[in-house]
Design a protein around this motif. Sequence first.
Motif, PDB file in Angstrom:
ATOM      1  N   LEU A 136      -4.053  11.470   3.270  1.00  0.00           N
ATOM      2  CA  LEU A 136      -3.604  10.197   2.720  1.00  0.00           C
ATOM      3  C   LEU A 136      -3.384   9.222   3.868  1.00  0.00           C
ATOM      4  O   LEU A 136      -3.251   9.627   5.023  1.00  0.00           O
ATOM      5  CB  LEU A 136      -2.305  10.379   1.928  1.00  0.00           C
ATOM      6  CG  LEU A 136      -2.390  11.296   0.704  1.00  0.00           C
ATOM      7  CD1 LEU A 136      -1.014  11.450   0.064  1.00  0.00           C
ATOM      8  CD2 LEU A 136      -3.388  10.765  -0.305  1.00  0.00           C
ATOM      9  N   THR A 183       0.955   4.225  -2.793  1.00  0.00           N
ATOM     10  CA  THR A 183       0.780   5.638  -2.417  1.00  0.00           C
ATOM     11  C   THR A 183       1.954   6.467  -2.898  1.00  0.00           C
ATOM     12  O   THR A 183       1.791   7.517  -3.512  1.00  0.00           O
ATOM     13  CB  THR A 183       0.630   5.770  -0.883  1.00  0.00           C
ATOM     14  OG1 THR A 183      -0.551   5.083  -0.478  1.00  0.00           O
ATOM     15  CG2 THR A 183       0.548   7.227  -0.457  1.00  0.00           C
ATOM     16  N   GLU A 243       0.839  -1.211   0.000  1.00  0.00           N
ATOM     17  CA  GLU A 243       0.000   0.000   0.000  1.00  0.00           C
ATOM     18  C   GLU A 243       0.864   1.248   0.000  1.00  0.00           C
ATOM     19  O   GLU A 243       0.558   2.227  -0.677  1.00  0.00           O
ATOM     20  CB  GLU A 243      -0.934  -0.008   1.219  1.00  0.00           C
ATOM     21  CG  GLU A 243      -2.020  -1.057   1.140  1.00  0.00           C
ATOM     22  CD  GLU A 243      -2.758  -1.231   2.456  1.00  0.00           C
ATOM     23  OE1 GLU A 243      -3.955  -1.569   2.397  1.00  0.00           O
ATOM     24  OE2 GLU A 243      -2.152  -1.041   3.535  1.00  0.00           O
TER      25      GLU A 243
END
Length: 127
Positions: free
Chosen positions: A40, A9, A5
């Motif tokens: 985020l 990102t 992940e």
Amino acid sequence: MTDAEWDETRRGLRFGQVYEGTVVLVPRPGNIGIFVDIGLAAGGFVDALILPHEGDDWPTEGTVTDFEIWWADSRQQIRLKPSDPRCLRHDFADFVARFRPDWPSRIGRPVPDPGPPASDGPPPDSP
């Protein structure tokens, strides 16, 4: 956040990309930096090296302002720089010229894959 992940990102980040953020923590004004929520999954952080020398001049918790992507590496933390020059060290242009002279040419470019984490500290071109 998993490593996969984080990689996803980070691949979406561009140097100089602007996010509105909220200062969420100023643990020791004048010493380490400030933590910023830019919406985020990974946290944002502004290092004391680019903030004003006096902690009293730093943005306070709850401050909402624009921040730019300054760096991101394997630490799963997005390094930021405030867009507002009042939130930068007074000699920021000189600092950039000495320590990140390629900064203007990196703006808009993807943040590179840092490779495997180094056991002896951050990558040589990180702030």
